[in-house]
Design an enzyme around this catalytic site. Structure first.
Site, PDB file in Angstrom:
ATOM      1  CB  ALA A   1      -0.931   0.010   1.211  1.00 42.97           C
ATOM      2  N   GLY A   2       2.163   1.096  -0.027  1.00 48.29           N
ATOM      3  CA  GLY A   2       3.037   2.271  -0.009  1.00 48.29           C
ATOM      4  C   GLY A   2       2.787   3.150  -1.223  1.00 48.29           C
TER       5      GLY A   2
ATOM      6  NE  ARG B   1      11.774   6.126  -2.142  1.00 49.35           N
ATOM      7  CZ  ARG B   1      12.292   5.299  -1.234  1.00 49.35           C
ATOM      8  NH1 ARG B   1      13.601   5.193  -1.102  1.00 49.35           N
ATOM      9  NH2 ARG B   1      11.507   4.570  -0.469  1.00 49.35           N
TER      10      ARG B   1
ATOM     11  N   GLY C   1       2.520   3.538   7.602  1.00 49.38           N
ATOM     12  CA  GLY C   1       3.700   2.752   7.939  1.00 49.38           C
ATOM     13  C   GLY C   1       3.453   1.255   7.823  1.00 49.38           C
TER      14      GLY C   1
ATOM     15  CG  ASN D   1      13.841  -6.439   8.794  1.00 47.04           C
ATOM     16  OD1 ASN D   1      13.508  -7.576   8.489  1.00 47.04           O
ATOM     17  ND2 ASN D   1      12.975  -5.446   8.983  1.00 47.04           N
TER      18      ASN D   1
ATOM     19  CE  LYS E   1      -2.995  -7.843 -42.276  1.00 44.69           C
ATOM     20  NZ  LYS E   1      -3.978  -6.896 -42.769  1.00 44.69           N
TER      21      LYS E   1
HETATM   22  C1  UD1 Z   1      11.426  -1.897   5.535  1.00 44.49           C
HETATM   23  C2  UD1 Z   1      11.806  -2.201   6.996  1.00 44.49           C
HETATM   24  C3  UD1 Z   1      13.340  -2.305   7.095  1.00 44.49           C
HETATM   25  C4  UD1 Z   1      13.862  -3.340   6.144  1.00 44.49           C
HETATM   26  C5  UD1 Z   1      13.384  -3.046   4.727  1.00 44.49           C
HETATM   27  C6  UD1 Z   1      13.742  -4.198   3.817  1.00 44.49           C
HETATM   28  C7  UD1 Z   1      10.108  -1.108   8.373  1.00 44.49           C
HETATM   29  C8  UD1 Z   1       9.793   0.028   9.245  1.00 44.49           C
HETATM   30  N1  UD1 Z   1      11.326  -1.143   7.851  1.00 44.49           N
HETATM   31  O1  UD1 Z   1      11.906  -0.605   5.192  1.00 44.49           O
HETATM   32  O2  UD1 Z   1      13.697  -2.664   8.429  1.00 44.49           O
HETATM   33  O3  UD1 Z   1      15.279  -3.352   6.192  1.00 44.49           O
HETATM   34  O4  UD1 Z   1      11.940  -2.913   4.674  1.00 44.49           O
HETATM   35  O5  UD1 Z   1      13.386  -3.912   2.486  1.00 44.49           O
HETATM   36  O6  UD1 Z   1       9.258  -1.987   8.181  1.00 44.49           O
HETATM   37  N2  UD1 Z   1       3.821  -0.276   2.910  1.00 44.49           N
HETATM   38  C9  UD1 Z   1       2.461  -0.290   3.115  1.00 44.49           C
HETATM   39  N3  UD1 Z   1       1.898   0.704   3.860  1.00 44.49           N
HETATM   40  C10 UD1 Z   1       2.628   1.688   4.421  1.00 44.49           C
HETATM   41  C11 UD1 Z   1       4.017   1.705   4.211  1.00 44.49           C
HETATM   42  C12 UD1 Z   1       4.580   0.713   3.453  1.00 44.49           C
HETATM   43  O7  UD1 Z   1       1.759  -1.183   2.622  1.00 44.49           O
HETATM   44  O8  UD1 Z   1       2.043   2.531   5.105  1.00 44.49           O
HETATM   45  C13 UD1 Z   1       4.429  -1.334   2.104  1.00 44.49           C
HETATM   46  C14 UD1 Z   1       5.121  -0.809   0.879  1.00 44.49           C
HETATM   47  O9  UD1 Z   1       4.247  -0.804  -0.254  1.00 44.49           O
HETATM   48  C15 UD1 Z   1       6.261  -1.825   0.681  1.00 44.49           C
HETATM   49  C16 UD1 Z   1       6.513  -2.358   2.080  1.00 44.49           C
HETATM   50  O10 UD1 Z   1       5.418  -1.992   2.860  1.00 44.49           O
HETATM   51  O11 UD1 Z   1       5.891  -2.881  -0.158  1.00 44.49           O
HETATM   52  C17 UD1 Z   1       7.820  -1.822   2.708  1.00 44.49           C
HETATM   53  O12 UD1 Z   1       7.714  -0.430   2.857  1.00 44.49           O
HETATM   54  P1  UD1 Z   1       8.949   0.534   2.607  1.00 44.49           P
HETATM   55  O13 UD1 Z   1       8.506   1.911   2.891  1.00 44.49           O
HETATM   56  O14 UD1 Z   1       9.529   0.258   1.286  1.00 44.49           O
HETATM   57  O15 UD1 Z   1       9.922   0.052   3.791  1.00 44.49           O
HETATM   58  P2  UD1 Z   1      11.483   0.243   3.845  1.00 44.49           P
HETATM   59  O16 UD1 Z   1      11.817   1.649   4.126  1.00 44.49           O
HETATM   60  O17 UD1 Z   1      12.073  -0.373   2.645  1.00 44.49           O
END
Ligand code: UD1
Ligand code: CA
Length: 466
Positions: free
Chosen positions: A11-12, A16, A81, A173, A351
């Site tokens: 859901a992110g 970017r 988050g 992680n 074709k």
């Molecule tokens: C996250 C981890 C980090 C890890 C990394 C590995 C957390 C806080 N951090 O960071 O420790 O090393 O992944 O790749 O978890 N998403 C949602 N809803 C939200 C935010 C994000 O569904 O509100 C989804 C995004 O679409 C994505 C995933 O969660 O698929 C990860 O989110 P992202 O913001 O990319 O986390 P990272 O900063 O990469």
């Protein structure tokens, strides 16, 4: 084995990527990013997947098309988050155990996810396991912190790292977890957004669970964790995926030379050879012992056994029969049906045309909306004039017919079986079986005329000189 659900976070915002398309729908090797994480979950033994999305319809459609009822979606709005997303997802989970992964990590491997799950079953195992990777450059990832006894105590995000010792931790992680559903659900209600981003961090559950139980870190391959946040990482992930696909075919008995781009869906039979810089896309199937030479581009097509595709042959949505030979530089546009043992050579374009068994068109031709009979021979420079400016019309050529070079067949037109069209004929009337069609202007030879002509040109040239 008890049933297992995957919660996949997607859901992110994906800002970017700088794109109108949701991040998880960007393709690599011919499939959307999200496909790979969901597939890996099923291959690892998951029974049902819950994908947390921003509510984008295209994502629902994709999942329904590819996985049917085994996947459902739940909307997280607004995105607050990964911890919040996981909470929204886990509310719907009905099984005792759950796997959590991210939709933007397409390189995750099923066997690694399976190890993560089986880590929960080991004697003395805890209630939560997480995948970790050792990186030379861990910058940007959450760091896995351990106590003196080596037990995982916490995951701390890059922005929240304090001491130089924490910065120096190379174990990160990977963002993939397996655990007891109840334990995770409880921990997810306790996390607070008191960090530098004001977000709910899924990673905060590690410290909460570690206080009362054991958290197992399972070390995975470094490439599996690559998360796609921008188009540079998209390209990087695709490179790795394409390498894996090439290796998969090589293991199945295909000779893969150099670096062809083979989409994930493509199937190739044993003993076929795929040369460097070939591009195989979509639902393409290549038979056994077929040779695809450099520079060929094939989309959504079926190629038979023992076919030879010489360099730079381009094929879209068409079928090619066994032992046919095409190229170099043949172009099959959609709905071309090239039957067994047919030959098409340089700069031949088809074709919506059937080229029947053993028929040949070896040089320079446009064959649109036609049906070319068995063993017929179409000479160089032949054109099917299929379009009158308003409608498209059919050209039918009977078996064993011969079309002389530089002929135009003005459709709709039928050339009979065994008929012969003389070179340079513009055919406007149907030609009966075994007839000869001769449509050229009669040739006249003026004896001794050539020297006179040369003398006249020489005189003109001399007069022009100053
Ligand atoms: C996250 C981890 C980090 C890890 C990394 C590995 C957390 C806080 N951090 O960071 O420790 O090393 O992944 O790749 O978890 N998403 C949602 N809803 C939200 C935010 C994000 O569904 O509100 C989804 C995004 O679409 C994505 C995933 O969660 O698929 C990860 O989110 P992202 O913001 O990319 O986390 P990272 O900063 O990469
Ligand atoms: Ca990420």
């Amino acid at each position: 084995m008890s049933r297992l659900t995957a919660v996949i976070l997607a859901a992110g915002l994906g800002t970017r990527m700088k794109s109108a398309l949701p991040k998880v729908l960007h393709p690599i090797a011919g499939r959307p990013l999200l496909h790979y994480a969901v597939r890996a979950a099923f291959e690892a033994g998951v029974d049902h997947a819950l994908v947390v999305t921003s509510g984008h319809q295209q994502i629902d459609q994709l999942l329904a098309r590819e996985f049917g009822e085994k996947v459902s979606t739940v909307v997280q709005d607004p995105p607050r988050g990964t911890g919040d997303a996981a909470r929204v997802g886990i509310e719907q989970v009905k099984t005792d155990r759950v796997v959590i992964l991210c939709g933007d990590t397409p390189l995750v491997r099923a066997e690694e996810l399976a190890r993560l799950v089986s880590a929960l079953e080991e004697p003395g195992a805890g209630e939560l396991s997480l995948m970790t990777c050792a990186l030379d450059n861990p910058h940007g990832y959450g760091r896995v912190l351990r106590d003196a006894a080596g037990r995982v105590t916490e995951v701390r995000e890059q922005r929240d790292l304090a001491s130089p010792a924490e910065h120096a931790v190379r174990e990160v992680n990977a963002g993939m977890y397996a655990g007891q559903t109840e334990v995770l659900r409880r921990a997810l209600t306790q996390i607070q957004p008191n960090n530098s981003q004001g977000e709910y961090y899924l990673t905060d559950v590690i410290a909460l669970v570690a206080r009362t139980s054991r958290v197992t870190g399972v070390l995975g391959h470094a490439d599996a964790l690559l998360g796609v946040n921008d188009r540079g990482q998209l390209a990087e992930a695709e490179e790795i995926m394409l390498r894996r696909i090439r290796l998969r075919h090589a293991k199945n008995g295909v000779t893969v030379r150099g670096a062809p781009r083979i989409d994930d869906r493509v199937e190739i039979g044993e003993d076929s050879v795929i040369e460097d810089s070939v591009v195989l896309r979509g639902h393409t199937r290549i038979g056994r012992s077929t040779f695809v030479d450099a520079g060929c581009v094939i989309d959504d097509s079926n190629i038979g056994d023992g076919v030879r595709l010489l360099p730079y042959t381009v094929i879209h949505s068409s079928n090619v029969g066994d032992a046919a030979q095409l190229g170099p530089f043949t172009h099959l546009r959609p709905k071309s049906e090239i039957e067994a043992e047919a030959h098409l050579g340089n700069f031949v374009e088809t074709k919506n045309t059937r080229v029947r068994r053993g028929a040949k068109a070896n040089h320079l031709a446009y064959l649109g909306d036609g049906d070319i009979g068995e063993r017929a021979n179409v000479g160089a420079g032949t054109i099917f004039c299929n379009y009158d400016g308003f409608n498209k019309h059919q050209t039918v050529i009977g078996a064993d017919a011969f079309i002389g070079s530089d002929s135009q067949l003005v459709a709709p037109i039928t050339i009979g079986r065994g008929a012969y069209v003389a070179s340079g004929t513009t055919v406007v009337n149907d030609v009966p079986d075994d007839a000869l069609a001769l449509g050229r202007i009669k040739q006249e030879n003026k004896l001794g005329y050539a020297p006179k002509l040369k003398a006249r040109f020489a005189a003109i040239k001399a007069a022009k000189k100053p």
